[in-house]
Design a protein around this motif. Structure first.
Motif, mmCIF file in Angstrom:
data_model
loop_
_atom_site.group_PDB
_atom_site.id
_atom_site.type_symbol
_atom_site.label_atom_id
_atom_site.label_comp_id
_atom_site.label_asym_id
_atom_site.label_seq_id
_atom_site.Cartn_x
_atom_site.Cartn_y
_atom_site.Cartn_z
ATOM 1 N N ARG A 194 -45.307 70.197 60.536
ATOM 2 C CA ARG A 194 -44.336 71.267 59.123
ATOM 3 C C ARG A 194 -45.347 72.210 58.693
ATOM 4 N NH1 ARG A 194 -40.981 68.895 54.504
ATOM 5 N NH2 ARG A 194 -39.918 67.987 55.732
ATOM 6 N N ASP A 195 -46.618 71.765 58.441
ATOM 7 C CA ASP A 195 -47.850 72.844 57.792
ATOM 8 C C ASP A 195 -47.382 74.360 59.245
ATOM 9 O OD1 ASP A 195 -47.403 71.308 55.586
ATOM 10 O OD2 ASP A 195 -49.452 70.272 56.232
ATOM 11 N N THR A 222 -44.512 76.496 59.144
ATOM 12 C CA THR A 222 -45.162 76.806 57.634
ATOM 13 C C THR A 222 -45.816 78.665 57.854
ATOM 14 O OG1 THR A 222 -44.074 75.305 56.797
ATOM 15 C CG2 THR A 222 -45.624 77.494 54.902
ATOM 16 N N ASP A 237 -45.484 81.882 57.880
ATOM 17 C CA ASP A 237 -46.126 83.257 57.196
ATOM 18 C C ASP A 237 -46.441 84.534 57.784
ATOM 19 O OD1 ASP A 237 -45.063 81.698 54.836
ATOM 20 O OD2 ASP A 237 -47.496 80.699 54.682
ATOM 21 N N THR A 241 -35.094 79.613 55.403
ATOM 22 C CA THR A 241 -35.519 78.127 56.431
ATOM 23 C C THR A 241 -35.305 77.107 56.201
ATOM 24 O OG1 THR A 241 -37.365 79.427 56.262
ATOM 25 C CG2 THR A 241 -37.959 77.557 57.045
#
Length: 108
Positions: free
Chosen positions: A56-57, A60, A64, A77
């Motif tokens: 998930r990180d 993200t 970005d 999202t």
């Protein structure tokens, strides 16, 4: 460029019916991927992308980076799918997902 909550709501409604036009994998952001995303945003203004990344990180961070590199705005999202928007005043009305939707449903 900042979208109002009403614009985001309208774009989410349009985006619900779209298929992803770009898939981002663990390999990251390449020149080819950025060119494809840029072309899709220029043509369609509103596009759905798939982030085929398990963490998930990392997803993200990748989103970005894509938003920054493409000068677009993330509308929504959900899981591994994101909806991006970049206004193109010269977009072909037959290609723009925004214009086609507004023309079909009446402009607000």
């Amino acid at each position: 460029m900042s979208l109002s909550s009403a614009q985001k709501k309208a774009f989410r409604s349009i985006g619900h019916h779209l298929n992803p036009v770009v898939t981002v994998s663990e390999n990251g952001v390449s020149e080819g991927l950025l060119a494809e995303l840029d072309r899709a945003l220029s043509d369609h203004e509103l596009v759905k992308i798939k982030l085929a990344i398990a963490d998930r990180d990392e997803r993200t961070a990748m989103l970005d980076e894509l938003v920054a590199q493409s000068r677009s705005e993330a509308v929504q999202t959900i899981g591994k799918t994101a909806l991006l928007y970049r206004k193109n005043p010269k977009a072909n009305p037959r290609l723009s997902n925004v214009t086609r939707f507004q023309d079909h449903h009446g402009r607000h």
